[in-house]
Design a protein around this motif. Sequence first.
Motif, PDB file in Angstrom:
ATOM      1  N   ALA A  14      29.939   9.414 151.513  1.00  0.00           N
ATOM      2  CA  ALA A  14      29.495   8.905 149.809  1.00  0.00           C
ATOM      3  C   ALA A  14      28.405   9.973 149.290  1.00  0.00           C
ATOM      4  O   ALA A  14      27.611   9.941 150.053  1.00  0.00           O
ATOM      5  CB  ALA A  14      29.047   7.536 150.260  1.00  0.00           C
ATOM      6  N   HIS A  39      33.545  11.270 147.932  1.00  0.00           N
ATOM      7  CA  HIS A  39      33.241  10.054 147.126  1.00  0.00           C
ATOM      8  C   HIS A  39      32.152  10.693 146.027  1.00  0.00           C
ATOM      9  O   HIS A  39      31.294  11.434 146.199  1.00  0.00           O
ATOM     10  CB  HIS A  39      32.595   8.877 147.732  1.00  0.00           C
ATOM     11  CG  HIS A  39      31.688   8.041 146.666  1.00  0.00           C
ATOM     12  ND1 HIS A  39      30.631   8.133 146.401  1.00  0.00           N
ATOM     13  CD2 HIS A  39      32.087   6.956 145.744  1.00  0.00           C
ATOM     14  CE1 HIS A  39      29.990   7.327 145.721  1.00  0.00           C
ATOM     15  NE2 HIS A  39      31.151   6.571 145.213  1.00  0.00           N
ATOM     16  N   TYR A  40      32.651  10.212 144.859  1.00  0.00           N
ATOM     17  CA  TYR A  40      31.637  10.628 143.680  1.00  0.00           C
ATOM     18  C   TYR A  40      31.496   9.271 142.897  1.00  0.00           C
ATOM     19  O   TYR A  40      32.197   8.607 142.713  1.00  0.00           O
ATOM     20  CB  TYR A  40      31.968  11.550 142.902  1.00  0.00           C
ATOM     21  CG  TYR A  40      33.296  11.567 141.959  1.00  0.00           C
ATOM     22  CD1 TYR A  40      33.285  11.360 140.784  1.00  0.00           C
ATOM     23  CD2 TYR A  40      34.567  11.801 142.693  1.00  0.00           C
ATOM     24  CE1 TYR A  40      34.574  10.980 140.036  1.00  0.00           C
ATOM     25  CE2 TYR A  40      35.756  11.638 141.736  1.00  0.00           C
ATOM     26  CZ  TYR A  40      35.782  11.226 140.557  1.00  0.00           C
ATOM     27  OH  TYR A  40      36.684  11.102 139.999  1.00  0.00           O
ATOM     28  N   ASN A  41      30.156   9.157 142.221  1.00  0.00           N
ATOM     29  CA  ASN A  41      30.017   8.012 141.355  1.00  0.00           C
ATOM     30  C   ASN A  41      30.420   7.607 140.018  1.00  0.00           C
ATOM     31  O   ASN A  41      30.980   6.498 139.986  1.00  0.00           O
ATOM     32  CB  ASN A  41      28.366   7.870 141.438  1.00  0.00           C
ATOM     33  CG  ASN A  41      27.983   6.604 140.570  1.00  0.00           C
ATOM     34  OD1 ASN A  41      28.167   5.634 141.177  1.00  0.00           O
ATOM     35  ND2 ASN A  41      27.442   6.694 139.435  1.00  0.00           N
ATOM     36  N   LEU A  66      37.514  10.783 145.651  1.00  0.00           N
ATOM     37  CA  LEU A  66      37.539   9.258 145.178  1.00  0.00           C
ATOM     38  C   LEU A  66      36.333   8.943 144.584  1.00  0.00           C
ATOM     39  O   LEU A  66      35.249   8.949 144.955  1.00  0.00           O
ATOM     40  CB  LEU A  66      37.802   8.374 146.487  1.00  0.00           C
ATOM     41  CG  LEU A  66      38.778   8.700 147.393  1.00  0.00           C
ATOM     42  CD1 LEU A  66      38.871   7.888 148.698  1.00  0.00           C
ATOM     43  CD2 LEU A  66      40.342   8.601 146.533  1.00  0.00           C
ATOM     44  N   GLN A  67      36.620   8.160 143.129  1.00  0.00           N
ATOM     45  CA  GLN A  67      35.549   7.770 142.405  1.00  0.00           C
ATOM     46  C   GLN A  67      35.096   6.195 142.624  1.00  0.00           C
ATOM     47  O   GLN A  67      36.141   5.419 142.709  1.00  0.00           O
ATOM     48  CB  GLN A  67      35.795   8.050 140.990  1.00  0.00           C
ATOM     49  CG  GLN A  67      34.697   7.776 140.169  1.00  0.00           C
ATOM     50  CD  GLN A  67      34.527   6.293 139.535  1.00  0.00           C
ATOM     51  OE1 GLN A  67      35.670   5.606 139.304  1.00  0.00           O
ATOM     52  NE2 GLN A  67      33.492   5.833 139.183  1.00  0.00           N
ATOM     53  N   LEU A  79      36.613   1.651 148.414  1.00  0.00           N
ATOM     54  CA  LEU A  79      36.572   3.130 148.914  1.00  0.00           C
ATOM     55  C   LEU A  79      36.917   3.146 150.249  1.00  0.00           C
ATOM     56  O   LEU A  79      37.787   4.427 150.511  1.00  0.00           O
ATOM     57  CB  LEU A  79      35.041   3.558 148.678  1.00  0.00           C
ATOM     58  CG  LEU A  79      34.714   4.772 149.432  1.00  0.00           C
ATOM     59  CD1 LEU A  79      35.338   5.811 148.507  1.00  0.00           C
ATOM     60  CD2 LEU A  79      33.331   5.008 149.338  1.00  0.00           C
ATOM     61  N   ALA A  83      40.176   5.722 151.086  1.00  0.00           N
ATOM     62  CA  ALA A  83      39.988   7.023 152.177  1.00  0.00           C
ATOM     63  C   ALA A  83      40.905   6.779 153.370  1.00  0.00           C
ATOM     64  O   ALA A  83      41.753   7.864 153.727  1.00  0.00           O
ATOM     65  CB  ALA A  83      38.620   6.897 152.515  1.00  0.00           C
TER      66      ALA A  83
END
Length: 257
Positions: A14, A39-41, A66-67, A79, A83
């Motif tokens: 994350a 993960h990105y915000n 994955l945002q 998330l 994933a």
Amino acid sequence: MTDHSIRGKVALIAGGAKNLGGLIARDLAAQGAKAVIVHYNSPASRADAEATVAAVRAAGAESAALQADLTTAGAVEKLFAEAIAVAGRPDIAINTVGKVLKKPIVDISEAEYDEMSAVNAKSAFFFLKEAGRHVNDNGKIVTLVTSLLGAFTPFYAAYEGTKAPVEHFTRAAAKEFGQRGISVTAVGPGPMDTPFFYPAEQAEAVAYHKTAAALSPFSKTGLTDIQDVVPFIRHLVSDGWWITGQTILINGGYTTK
């Protein structure tokens, strides 16, 4: 005998698009991870996430970006589901998400407090919850906190105060997940030489932080270098599995507990 190596493992990071999270992603791939999910915000971080995914793939690991805004339980749950759909259940889950605010207590609004709490505490809690549900047996979970947890200082009440609960979350999770061989730790770097650090600080404060650690004279910037944090993360998610329930400050002697 349980295999605690990184080779062949699946990792979810994350906040893995850039800075420390991005370097951790690249490092796990270099250590032989089978897959590293990044993960990105927000859309603003998409290009960084895609660059990190490309670097991970170049190192031989599977990857995807994955945002999600992780300030709701549903978003964290989604998330992990996404994933797992891409790479399978993770063996390693690392949460580097955080937000800093430097302000006197009397000037902090309710909206600012709520945002800090959501980003630093709530998202960490639900990340640990979903990691506990989905990480494979003998897995590793790490949450990034801050070395300010060992400080006696003004102006960071909302930041260190909303990171502090993660210590308690970590201890409880370590006890609860330990029966499945899962280690759970929190890592608190000192002020790092990244774009995350500078916007909250005035020039005088930056100058102080660059001299505050015992080992500052031996750092190229005086601050914590993300290159010096990554080996500790690597250790905690591999041979360092016996360390669990702990908050470890990695800061060159900036603060201690």
